[in-house]
Design an enzyme around this catalytic site. Structure first.
Site, PDB file in Angstrom:
ATOM      1  N   ASP A  33       0.604  -1.495   0.036  1.00 51.35           N
ATOM      2  CA  ASP A  33       0.151  -0.197   0.294  1.00 51.35           C
ATOM      3  C   ASP A  33       0.540   1.267  -0.439  1.00 51.35           C
ATOM      4  O   ASP A  33       1.963   1.322   0.424  1.00 51.35           O
ATOM      5  CB  ASP A  33      -1.030   0.159   1.420  1.00 51.35           C
ATOM      6  CG  ASP A  33      -2.337   1.190   1.049  1.00 51.35           C
ATOM      7  OD1 ASP A  33      -1.970   0.986  -0.278  1.00 51.35           O
ATOM      8  OD2 ASP A  33      -3.045   0.811   1.815  1.00 51.35           O
ATOM      9  N   GLY A  34       0.712   2.409  -0.236  1.00 52.22           N
ATOM     10  CA  GLY A  34       1.002   3.301   0.115  1.00 52.22           C
ATOM     11  C   GLY A  34       1.981   4.125  -2.130  1.00 52.22           C
ATOM     12  O   GLY A  34       2.360   5.232  -2.366  1.00 52.22           O
ATOM     13  N   ASN A  81      -9.954  -2.699  -6.859  1.00 51.53           N
ATOM     14  CA  ASN A  81      -9.271  -2.146  -7.818  1.00 51.53           C
ATOM     15  C   ASN A  81     -10.411  -1.303  -8.666  1.00 51.53           C
ATOM     16  O   ASN A  81     -10.011  -0.438 -10.018  1.00 51.53           O
ATOM     17  CB  ASN A  81      -8.282  -2.411  -8.089  1.00 51.53           C
ATOM     18  CG  ASN A  81      -7.076  -2.155  -6.846  1.00 51.53           C
ATOM     19  OD1 ASN A  81      -5.977  -3.548  -6.156  1.00 51.53           O
ATOM     20  ND2 ASN A  81      -7.875  -1.231  -5.952  1.00 51.53           N
ATOM     21  N   ARG A  84     -10.853   1.935  -9.758  1.00 54.01           N
ATOM     22  CA  ARG A  84     -10.152   3.172  -9.761  1.00 54.01           C
ATOM     23  C   ARG A  84     -10.502   3.778 -11.248  1.00 54.01           C
ATOM     24  O   ARG A  84     -10.823   3.374 -12.391  1.00 54.01           O
ATOM     25  CB  ARG A  84      -8.727   3.353  -9.670  1.00 54.01           C
ATOM     26  CG  ARG A  84      -9.071   2.701  -8.585  1.00 54.01           C
ATOM     27  CD  ARG A  84      -6.991   2.286  -8.238  1.00 54.01           C
ATOM     28  NE  ARG A  84      -7.488   2.121  -6.603  1.00 54.01           N
ATOM     29  CZ  ARG A  84      -6.068   2.205  -5.646  1.00 54.01           C
ATOM     30  NH1 ARG A  84      -4.470   2.335  -6.327  1.00 54.01           N
ATOM     31  NH2 ARG A  84      -5.891   2.100  -4.306  1.00 54.01           N
ATOM     32  N   SER A 212      -8.396  -4.965   4.471  1.00 56.46           N
ATOM     33  CA  SER A 212      -9.400  -4.747   2.565  1.00 56.46           C
ATOM     34  C   SER A 212      -9.347  -6.398   1.994  1.00 56.46           C
ATOM     35  O   SER A 212      -9.124  -6.053   0.905  1.00 56.46           O
ATOM     36  CB  SER A 212      -7.502  -3.504   1.723  1.00 56.46           C
ATOM     37  OG  SER A 212      -7.536  -2.545   2.394  1.00 56.46           O
ATOM     38  N   GLU A 223       0.423 -13.793  12.223  1.00 56.04           N
ATOM     39  CA  GLU A 223       0.813 -12.402  12.436  1.00 56.04           C
ATOM     40  C   GLU A 223       1.020 -11.003  12.001  1.00 56.04           C
ATOM     41  O   GLU A 223       2.141 -11.136  10.793  1.00 56.04           O
ATOM     42  CB  GLU A 223       2.052 -12.419  13.817  1.00 56.04           C
ATOM     43  CG  GLU A 223       2.720 -13.385  14.091  1.00 56.04           C
ATOM     44  CD  GLU A 223       2.283 -13.510  15.674  1.00 56.04           C
ATOM     45  OE1 GLU A 223       1.910 -12.271  15.812  1.00 56.04           O
ATOM     46  OE2 GLU A 223       0.801 -13.703  16.026  1.00 56.04           O
TER      47      GLU A 223
HETATM   48  C1  FPP Z   1      -1.778   0.341  -3.492  1.00 56.51           C
HETATM   49  O1  FPP Z   1      -1.353   1.327  -3.252  1.00 56.51           O
HETATM   50  C2  FPP Z   1      -1.509  -0.401  -4.455  1.00 56.51           C
HETATM   51  C3  FPP Z   1      -1.931  -1.101  -5.237  1.00 56.51           C
HETATM   52  C4  FPP Z   1      -3.297  -0.787  -5.294  1.00 56.51           C
HETATM   53  C5  FPP Z   1      -1.304  -1.912  -6.554  1.00 56.51           C
HETATM   54  C6  FPP Z   1       0.030  -2.319  -5.803  1.00 56.51           C
HETATM   55  C7  FPP Z   1       0.629  -2.766  -7.277  1.00 56.51           C
HETATM   56  C8  FPP Z   1       2.306  -2.646  -6.984  1.00 56.51           C
HETATM   57  C9  FPP Z   1       2.870  -2.423  -6.105  1.00 56.51           C
HETATM   58  C10 FPP Z   1       3.450  -3.465  -8.375  1.00 56.51           C
HETATM   59  C11 FPP Z   1       2.835  -4.306  -8.680  1.00 56.51           C
HETATM   60  C12 FPP Z   1       3.735  -5.410  -9.652  1.00 56.51           C
HETATM   61  C13 FPP Z   1       2.972  -6.604 -10.013  1.00 56.51           C
HETATM   62  C14 FPP Z   1       4.108  -7.516 -10.750  1.00 56.51           C
HETATM   63  C15 FPP Z   1       1.938  -7.051 -10.673  1.00 56.51           C
HETATM   64  P1  FPP Z   1      -2.736   2.562  -3.600  1.00 56.51           P
HETATM   65  O2  FPP Z   1      -2.566   3.269  -4.969  1.00 56.51           O
HETATM   66  O3  FPP Z   1      -3.196   2.357  -2.941  1.00 56.51           O
HETATM   67  O4  FPP Z   1      -1.415   3.686  -2.277  1.00 56.51           O
HETATM   68  P2  FPP Z   1      -2.917   5.223  -2.141  1.00 56.51           P
HETATM   69  O5  FPP Z   1      -3.432   4.252  -0.704  1.00 56.51           O
HETATM   70  O6  FPP Z   1      -1.121   5.725  -1.391  1.00 56.51           O
HETATM   71  O7  FPP Z   1      -3.003   6.245  -2.969  1.00 56.51           O
END
Ligand code: FPP
Length: 262
Positions: A33-34, A81, A84, A212, A223
């Site tokens: 996340d983040g 998701n 979005r 989530s 844990e």
């Molecule tokens: C959450 O951050 C992240 C996601 C929904 C996407 C995660 C995906 C990756 C880290 C890359 C994955 C890589 C592969 C190879 C599939 P957010 O967008 O919700 O962040 P925020 O809460 O700060 O808005």
């Protein structure tokens, strides 16, 4: 014995910490996340955070494999998701293409096998192809399993499993009383992980402390470690810190601590 340098976030003090290599969590699951906040802090578009997040996946997969983790499950895209903006969804769907397109040789070199769980038939064709090619290219790897949750939702997973069991009851292959933990477990998307289906350690980055809809069944006795870093800033040391915290816990699985039985 693995050791790492831990920096105290408030005092800035650095100390060397040892990890117990006999107590490395076999299955680590991460809610990454983040990415968006990381980008926002840098005045970059959200997708820049996802791109950096993909690089973090490479770093952390290699670090986990080196530490002896057996399964690393990463929450890459949830069934929610899709809500979005479409430009962001399209970018997230392209990430596996970029990731596997550049990283499969390294995965093979590190003996890492790719697995995917989720409703992958609903993904764009190019994403499905990238995933299926990566699974095929790493099928003979015998080391860590790198398990991507892609278009995954914990409740949907349980609903699908229950429907399957109901069909078996209807067909007379099962009775209602045959439905137990084991029966549900073998219909979930983690079934092929056998004895490693349930995460020992669940990490969520970026300060949020919620599940989530992630692995609702499987985290019953996991844990939980919540870290402040945004996912793009997570690295090998952060993983070691989370595992160190895990090693300070006393897992009781509903029983009593061994020193608390009198
Ligand atoms: C959450 O951050 C992240 C996601 C929904 C996407 C995660 C995906 C990756 C880290 C890359 C994955 C890589 C592969 C190879 C599939 P957010 O967008 O919700 O962040 P925020 O809460 O700060 O808005």
């Amino acid at each position: 014995m693995f050791s790492f340098l831990n920096k105290d976030q408030t005092t800035g003090e650095v100390e060397e910490r040892q990890l117990d290599d006999a107590n490395i969590p076999a299955h680590v699951a991460i809610i990454m996340d983040g990415n968006g906040r990381w980008a926002q802090q840098r005045h970059l578009p959200r997708i820049a955070g996802h791109k950096q997040g993909m690089n973090t996946v490479k770093t952390v997969a290699k670090a986990a494999s080196d530490l002896g983790v057996k399964v690393l499950t990463l929450y890459a895209f949830s069934t929610e998701n899709w809500k979005r903006p479409s430009a962001e969804v399209n970018y997230l769907m392209k990430l596996p293409v970029d990731f596997f397109g550049t990283f499969v040789p390294d995965l093979v070199k590190n003996n890492i096998r790719v697995k995917v769980m989720g409703y992958t038939d609903q993904l764009p064709a190019a994403t499905q192809k990238a995933v299926n090619d990566a699974i095929a290219d790493t099928k003979d790897c015998t080391g860590m399993v790198l398990n991507f949750a892609l278009n995954y939702g914990g409740r949907a997973e349980i609903v699908t499993a229950v429907q399957k069991l109901a069909e078996e009851v209807q067909a007379g292959q099962l009775t209602a009383t045959d439905i137990d933990d084991e029966a549900i477990g073998r219909e979930l998307m983690t079934a092929d992980l056998d004895g490693l289906r349930d995460p020992d350690l669940l990490i969520r980055t970026s300060g949020e402390e919620r599940l989530s809809n992630f692995m609702l069944w499987q985290v019953a006795y996991s844990e939980f470690v919540f870290t402040q870093q945004h996912w793009p800033d997570f690295d090998q040391t952060a993983l070691e810190q989370a595992i160190y915290e895990y090693q300070q816990r006393h897992r009781r699985f509903g029983g009593l601590a061994t020193d608390n039985t009198k």
